[in-house]
Scaffold this motif. Sequence first.
Motif, PDB file in Angstrom:
ATOM      1  N   GLY A 124      -3.679  12.438  -6.582  1.00  0.00           N
ATOM      2  CA  GLY A 124      -5.106  12.287  -6.331  1.00  0.00           C
ATOM      3  C   GLY A 124      -5.980  13.002  -7.343  1.00  0.00           C
ATOM      4  N   TRP A 125      -5.376  13.410  -8.490  1.00  0.00           N
ATOM      5  CA  TRP A 125      -6.158  14.123  -9.501  1.00  0.00           C
ATOM      6  C   TRP A 125      -6.931  13.161 -10.396  1.00  0.00           C
ATOM      7  N   ILE A 126      -6.468  11.928 -10.506  1.00  0.00           N
ATOM      8  CA  ILE A 126      -7.197  10.903 -11.260  1.00  0.00           C
ATOM      9  C   ILE A 126      -7.178   9.618 -10.434  1.00  0.00           C
ATOM     10  N   ASP A 127      -8.081   8.678 -10.770  1.00  0.00           N
ATOM     11  CA  ASP A 127      -8.080   7.407 -10.054  1.00  0.00           C
ATOM     12  C   ASP A 127      -7.233   6.384 -10.825  1.00  0.00           C
ATOM     13  N   ALA A 128      -7.202   5.143 -10.332  1.00  0.00           N
ATOM     14  CA  ALA A 128      -6.318   4.133 -10.926  1.00  0.00           C
ATOM     15  C   ALA A 128      -6.696   3.825 -12.369  1.00  0.00           C
ATOM     16  N   GLN A 129      -7.964   4.116 -12.740  1.00  0.00           N
ATOM     17  CA  GLN A 129      -8.390   3.876 -14.127  1.00  0.00           C
ATOM     18  C   GLN A 129      -8.205   5.111 -15.003  1.00  0.00           C
ATOM     19  N   GLY A 130      -7.650   6.163 -14.431  1.00  0.00           N
ATOM     20  CA  GLY A 130      -7.388   7.362 -15.215  1.00  0.00           C
ATOM     21  C   GLY A 130      -8.553   8.344 -15.254  1.00  0.00           C
ATOM     22  N   ARG A 131      -9.631   8.049 -14.499  1.00  0.00           N
ATOM     23  CA  ARG A 131     -10.773   8.967 -14.485  1.00  0.00           C
ATOM     24  C   ARG A 131     -10.512  10.122 -13.529  1.00  0.00           C
ATOM     25  N   PRO A 132     -10.986  11.333 -13.863  1.00  0.00           N
ATOM     26  CA  PRO A 132     -10.783  12.474 -12.968  1.00  0.00           C
ATOM     27  C   PRO A 132     -11.284  12.148 -11.556  1.00  0.00           C
ATOM     28  N   ALA A 133     -10.559  12.598 -10.567  1.00  0.00           N
ATOM     29  CA  ALA A 133     -10.918  12.308  -9.179  1.00  0.00           C
ATOM     30  C   ALA A 133     -10.683  13.559  -8.344  1.00  0.00           C
ATOM     31  N   ARG A 134     -11.334  13.602  -7.214  1.00  0.00           N
ATOM     32  CA  ARG A 134     -11.043  14.675  -6.261  1.00  0.00           C
ATOM     33  C   ARG A 134     -10.710  14.015  -4.932  1.00  0.00           C
ATOM     34  N   SER A 135      -9.532  13.420  -4.886  1.00  0.00           N
ATOM     35  CA  SER A 135      -9.134  12.709  -3.675  1.00  0.00           C
ATOM     36  C   SER A 135      -8.491  13.675  -2.698  1.00  0.00           C
ATOM     37  N   ASP A 136      -8.307  13.138  -1.517  1.00  0.00           N
ATOM     38  CA  ASP A 136      -7.597  13.861  -0.475  1.00  0.00           C
ATOM     39  C   ASP A 136      -6.123  13.936  -0.866  1.00  0.00           C
ATOM     40  N   GLY A 137      -5.673  15.085  -1.279  1.00  0.00           N
ATOM     41  CA  GLY A 137      -4.289  15.226  -1.727  1.00  0.00           C
ATOM     42  C   GLY A 137      -3.340  15.536  -0.588  1.00  0.00           C
ATOM     43  N   GLY A 138      -3.742  15.252   0.631  1.00  0.00           N
ATOM     44  CA  GLY A 138      -2.875  15.544   1.764  1.00  0.00           C
ATOM     45  C   GLY A 138      -3.246  16.880   2.371  1.00  0.00           C
ATOM     46  N   ASP A 149       9.777   6.354  -0.595  1.00  0.00           N
ATOM     47  CA  ASP A 149       9.688   5.752   0.746  1.00  0.00           C
ATOM     48  C   ASP A 149       8.623   4.660   0.791  1.00  0.00           C
ATOM     49  N   ASP A 150       7.465   4.916   0.174  1.00  0.00           N
ATOM     50  CA  ASP A 150       6.401   3.904   0.176  1.00  0.00           C
ATOM     51  C   ASP A 150       6.900   2.607  -0.451  1.00  0.00           C
ATOM     52  N   LEU A 151       7.676   2.736  -1.522  1.00  0.00           N
ATOM     53  CA  LEU A 151       8.223   1.533  -2.170  1.00  0.00           C
ATOM     54  C   LEU A 151       9.254   0.857  -1.265  1.00  0.00           C
ATOM     55  N   MET A 152      10.199   1.649  -0.728  1.00  0.00           N
ATOM     56  CA  MET A 152      11.247   1.076   0.129  1.00  0.00           C
ATOM     57  C   MET A 152      10.655   0.431   1.381  1.00  0.00           C
ATOM     58  N   ASP A 153       9.622   1.080   1.933  1.00  0.00           N
ATOM     59  CA  ASP A 153       9.022   0.582   3.174  1.00  0.00           C
ATOM     60  C   ASP A 153       7.969  -0.492   2.925  1.00  0.00           C
ATOM     61  N   GLY A 154       7.597  -0.699   1.654  1.00  0.00           N
ATOM     62  CA  GLY A 154       6.553  -1.675   1.354  1.00  0.00           C
ATOM     63  C   GLY A 154       5.162  -1.220   1.779  1.00  0.00           C
ATOM     64  N   ASP A 155       4.969   0.101   1.921  1.00  0.00           N
ATOM     65  CA  ASP A 155       3.651   0.621   2.309  1.00  0.00           C
ATOM     66  C   ASP A 155       2.667   0.503   1.148  1.00  0.00           C
ATOM     67  N   GLU A 156       1.514  -0.092   1.422  1.00  0.00           N
ATOM     68  CA  GLU A 156       0.543  -0.339   0.353  1.00  0.00           C
ATOM     69  C   GLU A 156      -0.559   0.704   0.282  1.00  0.00           C
ATOM     70  N   GLN A 157      -0.682   1.507   1.325  1.00  0.00           N
ATOM     71  CA  GLN A 157      -1.763   2.498   1.369  1.00  0.00           C
ATOM     72  C   GLN A 157      -1.233   3.865   1.774  1.00  0.00           C
ATOM     73  N   ARG A 158      -1.752   4.887   1.118  1.00  0.00           N
ATOM     74  CA  ARG A 158      -1.469   6.279   1.512  1.00  0.00           C
ATOM     75  C   ARG A 158      -2.700   7.107   1.177  1.00  0.00           C
ATOM     76  N   ARG A 159      -3.070   7.961   2.087  1.00  0.00           N
ATOM     77  CA  ARG A 159      -4.252   8.822   1.875  1.00  0.00           C
ATOM     78  C   ARG A 159      -5.456   7.980   1.421  1.00  0.00           C
ATOM     79  N   HIS A 160      -5.668   6.840   2.070  1.00  0.00           N
ATOM     80  CA  HIS A 160      -6.816   5.963   1.808  1.00  0.00           C
ATOM     81  C   HIS A 160      -6.832   5.332   0.418  1.00  0.00           C
TER      82      HIS A 160
END
Lengths: 360, 360
Positions: free
Chosen positions: B47-61, B101-112
């Motif tokens: 959660g330190w950067i977003d999908a475009q590589g820009r700095p982010a302050r996401s919920d890191g759990g 686990d997310d890959l094995m379980d096919g989970d598409e979302q984590r921490r929003h």
Amino acid sequence: MVVTQTNHLAGTEALLERGRDLSTPLLRAVVDRLAPPMDTVAAYHFGWIDAQGRPARSDGGKAVRPALALISAEAAGAPPQAGVPGAVAVELVHNFSLLHDDLMDGDEQRRHRDTVWKVHGPAQAILVGDALFALANEVLLELGTADAGRATRRLTVATRKLIDGQAQDMSFEGRERVTVEECLEMEGNKTGALLACACSIGAVLGGADDATADALETYGYHLGLAFQAVDDLLGIWGEPAETGKQTWSDLRQRKKSLPVCAALAAGGPASEKLAAMLAADAKDGDGEHPGAHEDFSEREFATRAALIEEAGGREWTAREARRQYATALAALDGPEGRAMPESVRAQLTELADFVVERRR
Amino acid sequence: MVVTQTNHLAGTEALLERGRDLSTPLLRAVVDRLAPPMDTVAAYHFGWIDAQGRPARSDGGKAVRPALALISAEAAGAPPQAGVPGAVAVELVHNFSLLHDDLMDGDEQRRHRDTVWKVHGPAQAILVGDALFALANEVLLELGTADAGRATRRLTVATRKLIDGQAQDMSFEGRERVTVEECLEMEGNKTGALLACACSIGAVLGGADDATADALETYGYHLGLAFQAVDDLLGIWGEPAETGKQTWSDLRQRKKSLPVCAALAAGGPASEKLAAMLAADAKDGDGEHPGAHEDFSEREFATRAALIEEAGGREWTAREARRQYATALAALDGPEGRAMPESVRAQLTELADFVVERRR
């Protein structure tokens, strides 16, 4: 090679067999610790059972690494048995990386059999790979000695390099050009580091000092690069019946292996024609595997292989294998190498000969 | 709960913040060691950067584990800083398992946010997971002490259990019935073992003896089971806005979580109706995910959730969370627990309260 191949093969076979015989019982015992169905999936991967779960005696690979780990113990003046947990740990890390790399690369065949992800699905390939990696640490750390801690630390460093190497290898597939230096760095990480660890881990477990272990690592690192250069030749020109892989295996996956990088760096008409062709190929595909180049005919791969050879990539790589072989042996002639028993130096020379001469 | 929630929340937030503040610099420094593009992929995951590589302050759990590792050091009379490499190692293993686990379980979302395999592809999810696992060993073993070797050994045992737990969890999805005991064993492996390690690793690095470390592990193991029971409730009845997951997340994946197992074991009309429905579901699908139950409507999931609740699965699981909470605290009242500083016991009690009361 100046060595007489026939004499060496007998000695090599005995060393490989000793490595397998001494390490397989512990390897099987630790794999048996896995919860179902991981134990079955791992047993399939190692060739102990077939896809239906029936006992099998498949080709479990050359087992060069266990052989080296046991000689490594002898280099420290310890019995070969002292190297067994190290042999097993290195073999576990090697097979963890095979399970994951085959999935990431979309490889469907290994050792003449369907790969784990093809038979048991991607999730099991991921999970059992993870489990083998964890077992590698477990089998060392449960020795509970300071030397085991040192050995685990060296194995961890090697594993990180191996992962770096796979990352570099995958990133190269999407690039038009990769320099020979970049390719050698990638192969040093992907193959050299773990072979270096195989060559030193027995000595560390046998109580060797860091200088001796480092000399053995240097030997193993360059032996790994020689091994990989031969592998790169087999990846393009190997016989499927001998390698257990598809024809033109590395070309199918757009691998920027040594022959390709050397051919592209060579300049001249064949090199330029190859560069133009690979650039067009890269625009064609989506840069993602598996399935890259599935639509190419045998003839199209043959054309690319011929251009690589004409540009000198094949000969350069064969010479590189011999150069790395020589550098490996030179490490045994350094001060720490000369302190090793003569029989150990002879065995390490024998396995180096085998590595550069192999056909599979 | 008999505790006053408001008072405790302030103290808990301070403990969680201390855990994050003290461990994040080392975590970021070791993740920076990864070769590109793995460093970027890992930074996205944390959660330190977003999908475009820009700095982010996401919920890191929630970072419960680092907080526990630092308290654990204090339990051995060491400063919280002594637990930092342990906090980072446990966090690395936890995140390695999330990536895989997310890959094995096919989970598409984590921490929003989209999971790594959705954004960067399956190969990067595999490879970066492997790299985080290797870094976990590296950050401990490079301390070079005997205590670091002991800590790594405990972490390795926990990681193997975590992998066993994921194997069991996946195998349950294809089965019609799983007993409550099997489910608790799975959850003990998948969640309890690593939380147990988080609770003891700081003490081990701080020089604690095995008995103290074991008491802390017992506390952490049952805290993990309490945590997982709450997680299982949230996996069915949690609010997506709070959990960051889809509605009916666990039902979508046919997870045989505690509420489901308890409902099936309860007997009675709702239990039998649920059993028949799940058996029909299992025949319907191919038993493989991702994509299992993609075709179900919200209403169909709501029907299943209502049956689980009617059969008593929801209430049983809430009671189980409280039972495990009590067992965790009892470990602190044992002979080794009583030897810990009173402030440490208070902090561990506070975090246990937080774990059973959380909403996400």
